[in-house]
Each structure stands twice: as structure tokens, then as C-alpha cells.
Write a protein that holds these residues in place. Structure first.
Motif, PDB file in Angstrom:
ATOM      1  N   VAL A 120       2.951   6.201 -16.569  1.00  0.00           N
ATOM      2  CA  VAL A 120       2.930   5.468 -15.398  1.00  0.00           C
ATOM      3  C   VAL A 120       1.901   4.030 -15.760  1.00  0.00           C
ATOM      4  CG1 VAL A 120       1.152   5.212 -13.111  1.00  0.00           C
ATOM      5  CG2 VAL A 120       1.874   7.444 -14.258  1.00  0.00           C
ATOM      6  N   ALA A 149       4.424   0.885 -14.531  1.00  0.00           N
ATOM      7  CA  ALA A 149       3.840  -0.191 -13.772  1.00  0.00           C
ATOM      8  C   ALA A 149       3.818  -1.161 -13.570  1.00  0.00           C
ATOM      9  CB  ALA A 149       2.725   0.596 -12.862  1.00  0.00           C
ATOM     10  N   GLY A 160       0.961  -1.062   0.579  1.00  0.00           N
ATOM     11  CA  GLY A 160      -0.271   0.228  -0.101  1.00  0.00           C
ATOM     12  C   GLY A 160       0.811   1.578  -0.032  1.00  0.00           C
ATOM     13  N   ALA A 161       1.956   1.351   0.982  1.00  0.00           N
ATOM     14  CA  ALA A 161       3.239   2.662   0.696  1.00  0.00           C
ATOM     15  C   ALA A 161       3.831   2.934  -0.635  1.00  0.00           C
ATOM     16  CB  ALA A 161       3.688   2.039   2.745  1.00  0.00           C
ATOM     17  N   LEU A 162       3.950   1.736  -1.313  1.00  0.00           N
ATOM     18  CA  LEU A 162       5.074   1.452  -2.863  1.00  0.00           C
ATOM     19  C   LEU A 162       3.573   1.980  -3.371  1.00  0.00           C
ATOM     20  CD1 LEU A 162       6.985  -1.489  -2.504  1.00  0.00           C
ATOM     21  CD2 LEU A 162       7.524   0.768  -2.037  1.00  0.00           C
ATOM     22  N   PHE A 163       2.581   1.650  -4.055  1.00  0.00           N
ATOM     23  CA  PHE A 163       1.336   1.930  -4.186  1.00  0.00           C
ATOM     24  C   PHE A 163       0.683   3.189  -3.926  1.00  0.00           C
ATOM     25  CE2 PHE A 163      -3.417   0.872  -5.522  1.00  0.00           C
ATOM     26  CZ  PHE A 163      -2.949   1.523  -6.660  1.00  0.00           C
ATOM     27  N   GLY A 164       0.786   3.780  -2.736  1.00  0.00           N
ATOM     28  CA  GLY A 164       0.780   5.532  -2.791  1.00  0.00           C
ATOM     29  C   GLY A 164       1.695   6.074  -3.118  1.00  0.00           C
ATOM     30  N   ALA A 165       2.950   6.303  -2.452  1.00  0.00           N
ATOM     31  CA  ALA A 165       4.350   6.851  -2.849  1.00  0.00           C
ATOM     32  C   ALA A 165       4.168   6.677  -4.502  1.00  0.00           C
ATOM     33  CB  ALA A 165       6.101   5.839  -1.697  1.00  0.00           C
ATOM     34  N   GLY A 166       4.337   5.998  -4.920  1.00  0.00           N
ATOM     35  CA  GLY A 166       3.672   6.045  -6.678  1.00  0.00           C
ATOM     36  C   GLY A 166       2.774   7.035  -7.134  1.00  0.00           C
ATOM     37  N   LEU A 167       0.792   6.975  -6.701  1.00  0.00           N
ATOM     38  CA  LEU A 167       0.547   7.293  -6.717  1.00  0.00           C
ATOM     39  C   LEU A 167       0.912   8.796  -7.087  1.00  0.00           C
ATOM     40  CD1 LEU A 167      -2.566   5.590  -6.168  1.00  0.00           C
ATOM     41  CD2 LEU A 167      -2.143   6.011  -8.218  1.00  0.00           C
ATOM     42  N   HIS A 168       1.106   9.455  -5.269  1.00  0.00           N
ATOM     43  CA  HIS A 168       2.204  10.917  -5.308  1.00  0.00           C
ATOM     44  C   HIS A 168       2.854  11.432  -6.250  1.00  0.00           C
ATOM     45  CE1 HIS A 168       2.249  13.370  -2.148  1.00  0.00           C
ATOM     46  NE2 HIS A 168       2.887  13.695  -2.278  1.00  0.00           N
ATOM     47  N   ILE A 169       3.742  11.250  -5.864  1.00  0.00           N
ATOM     48  CA  ILE A 169       4.807  11.405  -7.250  1.00  0.00           C
ATOM     49  C   ILE A 169       4.915  11.567  -8.736  1.00  0.00           C
ATOM     50  CG2 ILE A 169       6.877  10.609  -5.230  1.00  0.00           C
ATOM     51  CD1 ILE A 169       8.436   9.206  -7.551  1.00  0.00           C
ATOM     52  N   SER A 170       4.275   9.873  -9.300  1.00  0.00           N
ATOM     53  CA  SER A 170       3.872  10.396 -10.808  1.00  0.00           C
ATOM     54  C   SER A 170       3.234  11.298 -10.928  1.00  0.00           C
ATOM     55  CB  SER A 170       2.834   9.402 -11.173  1.00  0.00           C
ATOM     56  OG  SER A 170       2.174   8.703 -10.076  1.00  0.00           O
TER      57      SER A 170
END
Lengths: 139, 143
Positions: free
Chosen positions: B45, B49, B10-20
Motif C-alpha cells: 500500500v 501510494a 478524500g474519496a480516492l483516499f477513502g476508496a484506497g484505504l478500503h480496498i487495500s
């Protein structure tokens, strides 16, 4: 911003790595609508783990914002539009059994025909909607 | 252990959505606006992914998940009416505001009341789908 595509690519790699962690670690498909939907309608399993997933999904962007990497959603303030869109996304993704992460990222990478068909239809419908809104209604 | 795997994912998913930039609705709607000033970021993106996920799927045959169990079986590849109609409905909602389920949740801490209204409506839609589907099936059975 010129380097938006690079941040997009890096962010995408992180998203895909998150999906790989969930698949190889727990044998689950990282689909946002499936994971949240299962929690909402009670069809999901492993409630505690699902809540941990959501904590990470919400927590990481919150921490990045606190650390100075701020972001905004820039979403519309038309309340009827927000409600209508939310309902359509909620009902639609559950009917289709997946959204951008499940059908898009996890499905396409598995060379799934269903994932491809879903992706073509939601992107197509999204393109038509945005175009009609902008040209037709000026939104 | 299961909780840790889910938290990390979840953290990787969230960080990825945020910085992308995928929690930014103007960027997402910019991708869908092919007749206007098109923003290709979402394609990068998606492409980025798919790479780790493609590798992950290649690693699954003959193995088991780290914490036990089995990998998800390949679902039927039937193109059904709910798949097509549901995806169209989702696409319309996605185009209207520019939020899909992942970013709608990931942006909870900074999405403001607008994000909150969308999220509540989305959860209501998800909650309403099973009874809605049963009602539609009943009507379909009568017709």
C-alpha cells in the motif's frame, strides 16, 4: 487471501492519486492528522473544503460497503485500550506534525528526511508495541 | 472548485484505504507483528501510494496549484524532539489498536462503537495537543 498484496498495491495507487489530486489541485498535503487536527483545534483553513474532504473519505468506503464490498475493522473491544490508543494517536500525530499519510506517503515521496525519521520511529514503536502485547500480554 | 478537489481527493483516499484492507486492524497489526505471522500488505500500500505522489512532487517546480496559490514550501529538515517523541507516541497507539487517523475516519460507517470510541479519543487528543504543548514549553522554559 493470496491476492491481498495486489489489492494493497491498487489501493495504494488510489491513495497516492488522492494525494496527487490535493497537491496539484489545491497545493495541500494530504495528511489525515493535519487536515482533521486543523479542524479540531481551529488552526486549519478552508473549513468547507475540509468538510468536503472528510465527506469523500467517509463516503467512499460507505458506498463501497453498500455496493457489496464489505469490510470490517476487527478492532478490539477493550474500551481502555481504544481510549488509550486514540489519545496516543491524537496527541502523537499532532506533536509530530503528521501521520502515515502526511509523513509516510507525502513525506517519503518528497524524499523528506523528517518524513523518513517519523516513519521509522512510528513503525518501530508500532512493532515493539504489537510484539510486547502479543508475547507479553497475549493480546 | 476547491471543495470539488478536496472531495475527490478524500474519496480516492477513502476508496484506497478500503480496498487495500488498511481499515482492517488485523491486517495493519499483522504488518507490525514481524515476530509473528507477518502480513506484508501495508508495504505494498505504502509503495503503491508513493508512486503517484512522487510524480506529483516532480510536477510542482515552476508551476502553481490548479485553483491558485502556491505549493507548500519544503519545511525545515530539522529532526526535532516533538517529531521523534510524537512519532513514538503515535506508533504505540497505532500498535495498540491498529488504527491511524486516515483509516479511523474512513471506517466510520462500519467501525462500530469500537471505532467511535477510538475516534472520539483521537479527536480529544488532537484538541488537547496545543494547550499540552504550551504547558510543556512553559515547564521547559523554567527548567
Amino acid at each position: 487471501m493470496e491476492i491481498a498484496w495486489l489489492w494493497g498495491l491498487l489501493g495504494g495507487l488510489l491513495i497516492g492519486t488522492g494525494g496527487a489530486v490535493l497537491l496539484l489541485g489545491a497545493g495541500r498535503i494530504m495528511g489525515a492528522s493535519g487536515i482533521v487536527g486543523g479542524l479540531v483545534d481551529g488552526s486549519g483553513t478552508h473549513r468547507g473544503a475540509t468538510l468536503a474532504f472528510l465527506a469523500g473519505l467517509i463516503g467512499a468506503p460507505a458506498l463501497l460497503s453498500l455496493a457489496g464490498w464489505s469490510a470490517t475493522t476487527g478492532a478490539t473491544s477493550q474500551i481502555w485500550l481504544l481510549i488509550l490508543a486514540g489519545l496516543a494517536v491524537g496527541v502523537g500525530t499532532r506533536f509530530a506534525n503528521g501521520c502515515t499519510s502526511g509523513h509516510g506517503v507525502c513525506g517519503l515521496s518528497r524524499l523528506s528526511l523528517r518524513g523518513l525519521v517519523a516513519t521509522l520511529f512510528y513503525i518501530g514503536a508500532g512493532v515493539i508495541t504489537v510484539t510486547v502485547l502479543r508475547i507479553g500480554l497475549g493480546l | 472548485m476547491r471543495g470539488l478537489v478536496f472531495l475527490l481527493s478524500g474519496a480516492l483516499f477513502g476508496a484506497g484505504l478500503h480496498i487495500s484492507g488498511m481499515t482492517d486492524t488485523t491486517r495493519v497489526r499483522g504488518f507490525l507483528d514481524i515476530a509473528g505471522t507477518w502480513d506484508p500488505t501495508l508495504a505494498f500500500v505504502m509503495g503503491g501510494a508513493i508512486v503517484p505522489m512522487f510524480i506529483a512532487w516532480r510536477l510542482t517546480p515552476g508551476r502553481a496549484p490548479l485553483i491558485g496559490g502556491v505549493f507548500p514550501a519544503r519545511p525545515d529538515q530539522d529532526i526535532t524532539r516533538p517529531l521523534v517523541i510524537g512519532s513514538i507516541l503515535f506508533g504505540v497507539g497505532w500498535g495498540l489498536v491498529g488504527l491511524c487517523p486516515g483509516p479511523a475516519i474512513a471506517s466510520l460507517s462500519y467501525g462500530g462503537w469500537q471505532g467511535g470510541v477510538f475516534l472520539v479519543a483521537m479527536l480529544a487528543g488532537m484538541w488537547a495537543m496545543p494547550p499540552l504543548r504550551r504547558a510543556l514549553d512553559r515547564r521547559g522554559a523554567r527548567a
